[in-house]
Design a protein around this motif. Structure first.
Motif, PDB file in Angstrom:
ATOM      1  N   PHE A  95       7.773   2.057  -3.182  1.00 20.48           N
ATOM      2  CA  PHE A  95       6.683   2.900  -2.707  1.00 20.48           C
ATOM      3  C   PHE A  95       5.957   2.385  -1.467  1.00 20.48           C
ATOM      4  O   PHE A  95       5.246   3.143  -0.827  1.00 20.48           O
ATOM      5  CB  PHE A  95       5.635   3.113  -3.809  1.00 20.48           C
ATOM      6  N   CYS A  96       6.097   1.105  -1.162  1.00 16.64           N
ATOM      7  CA  CYS A  96       5.253   0.528  -0.107  1.00 16.64           C
ATOM      8  C   CYS A  96       5.961   0.340   1.226  1.00 16.64           C
ATOM      9  O   CYS A  96       5.288   0.140   2.245  1.00 16.64           O
ATOM     10  CB  CYS A  96       4.654  -0.793  -0.586  1.00 16.64           C
TER      11      CYS A  96
ATOM     12  N   TYR B 127       0.835  -1.196   0.000  1.00 15.99           N
ATOM     13  CA  TYR B 127       0.000   0.000   0.000  1.00 15.99           C
ATOM     14  C   TYR B 127       0.869   1.245   0.000  1.00 15.99           C
ATOM     15  O   TYR B 127       1.802   1.359   0.790  1.00 15.99           O
ATOM     16  CB  TYR B 127      -0.938  -0.025   1.218  1.00 15.99           C
ATOM     17  N   PHE B 128       0.528   2.172  -0.882  1.00 16.41           N
ATOM     18  CA  PHE B 128       1.229   3.441  -0.962  1.00 16.41           C
ATOM     19  C   PHE B 128       0.838   4.276   0.250  1.00 16.41           C
ATOM     20  O   PHE B 128      -0.298   4.204   0.714  1.00 16.41           O
ATOM     21  CB  PHE B 128       0.825   4.197  -2.227  1.00 16.41           C
ATOM     22  N   GLU B 129       1.767   5.064   0.754  1.00 16.12           N
ATOM     23  CA  GLU B 129       1.460   5.908   1.903  1.00 16.12           C
ATOM     24  C   GLU B 129       0.881   7.229   1.414  1.00 16.12           C
ATOM     25  O   GLU B 129       1.592   8.079   0.869  1.00 16.12           O
ATOM     26  CB  GLU B 129       2.705   6.167   2.750  1.00 16.12           C
ATOM     27  N   LEU B 130      -0.420   7.370   1.591  1.00 14.80           N
ATOM     28  CA  LEU B 130      -1.138   8.580   1.208  1.00 14.80           C
ATOM     29  C   LEU B 130      -1.917   9.052   2.419  1.00 14.80           C
ATOM     30  O   LEU B 130      -2.396   8.247   3.212  1.00 14.80           O
ATOM     31  CB  LEU B 130      -2.100   8.297   0.051  1.00 14.80           C
ATOM     32  N   LEU B 131      -2.059  10.333   2.562  1.00 14.90           N
ATOM     33  CA  LEU B 131      -2.779  10.865   3.712  1.00 14.90           C
ATOM     34  C   LEU B 131      -4.267  10.965   3.421  1.00 14.90           C
ATOM     35  O   LEU B 131      -4.669  11.370   2.333  1.00 14.90           O
ATOM     36  CB  LEU B 131      -2.224  12.242   4.092  1.00 14.90           C
TER      37      LEU B 131
ATOM     38  N   SER C  34      -7.223  10.787   0.927  1.00 18.95           N
ATOM     39  CA  SER C  34      -6.777  10.261  -0.359  1.00 18.95           C
ATOM     40  C   SER C  34      -7.349   8.871  -0.601  1.00 18.95           C
ATOM     41  O   SER C  34      -7.711   8.174   0.342  1.00 18.95           O
ATOM     42  CB  SER C  34      -5.250  10.172  -0.389  1.00 18.95           C
TER      43      SER C  34
ATOM     44  N   THR D  29      -7.184   4.827  -1.548  1.00 15.52           N
ATOM     45  CA  THR D  29      -6.247   3.757  -1.232  1.00 15.52           C
ATOM     46  C   THR D  29      -5.624   3.307  -2.546  1.00 15.52           C
ATOM     47  O   THR D  29      -6.345   3.030  -3.511  1.00 15.52           O
ATOM     48  CB  THR D  29      -6.983   2.570  -0.577  1.00 15.52           C
ATOM     49  N   VAL D  30      -4.295   3.243  -2.590  1.00 13.84           N
ATOM     50  CA  VAL D  30      -3.589   2.780  -3.777  1.00 13.84           C
ATOM     51  C   VAL D  30      -2.806   1.534  -3.392  1.00 13.84           C
ATOM     52  O   VAL D  30      -1.988   1.564  -2.475  1.00 13.84           O
ATOM     53  CB  VAL D  30      -2.657   3.859  -4.354  1.00 13.84           C
TER      54      VAL D  30
ATOM     55  N   VAL E 191      -6.831   1.316  -7.406  1.00 15.08           N
ATOM     56  CA  VAL E 191      -7.159   2.552  -6.696  1.00 15.08           C
ATOM     57  C   VAL E 191      -8.583   2.404  -6.188  1.00 15.08           C
ATOM     58  O   VAL E 191      -9.496   2.096  -6.957  1.00 15.08           O
ATOM     59  CB  VAL E 191      -7.049   3.788  -7.625  1.00 15.08           C
TER      60      VAL E 191
END
Length: 163
Positions: free
Chosen positions: A81-82, A30-34, A37, A39-40, A53
């Motif tokens: 990225f994860c 999982y990409f770290e997004l705040l 945002s 979920t990617v 996504v």
């Protein structure tokens, strides 16, 4: 727009194993997004890989966009990225009552957790409840794979015991 309508349950027993038709090992990061945002997620499932996504959950529905990508790209995304936000599991497909249930057996930091999911055509759709099903956790966000990548099951205090 694609919409995922899904209900998730814990398991009460291992009786589902006798009905499992297939199994595939999955590693997903999982990409770290705040928030808020989307979920990617990048997933390697057997010999294929996908970039997904997902939008915010509303009741038991959410928008979902998934695209097949080269496995080498997925491996690079997992590394780059994860970070440690990775979930490892085996997904079993278990037919029951006219539906195919996805039973996930988790490993690594989520070892000991088993969940069963059913995808529905509508939020009010009815289905037969298998005897091996435990309590529903659809509304408990801790059981989403994205949450499990950040706060794994083995780190929970008082995690529910499963059969």
């Amino acid at each position: 727009m694609a919409v995922e309508i899904e209900r998730k349950f814990l398991l009460a027993s291992e009786a589902w194993r006798s009905g499992a038709e297939s199994a595939v090992r999955m590693v997903q990061g999982y990409f770290e997004l705040l928030p808020p945002s989307p979920t990617v997620r990048v997933r390697i499932a057997g010999e294929k890989a996908f970039l997904t996504v997902k939008g915010p959950v509303r009741n038991i529905s959410r928008s979902e966009f998934e695209y097949e990508i080269p496995v080498a790209d997925a491996e690079a995304m997992l590394r780059e990225f994860c970070g440690g936000r990775v979930v490892e599991k085996v997904r079993y497909l278990v037919p029951y009552g006219g539906f195919v249930w996805e039973v996930d057996e988790y490993f690594g930091e989520n070892e000991g957790l088993f969940t069963a999911e059913i995808e529905l055509d509508g939020e009010e759709a009815s289905f037969s409840v298998p005897p091996w099903l435990g309590p529903e956790v659809s509304a408990d966000r801790r059981y989403s794979n994205g949450a499990l990548s950040r706060n794994p099951y083995r780190r929970w205090n008082n995690a529910p015991k499963q059969a």
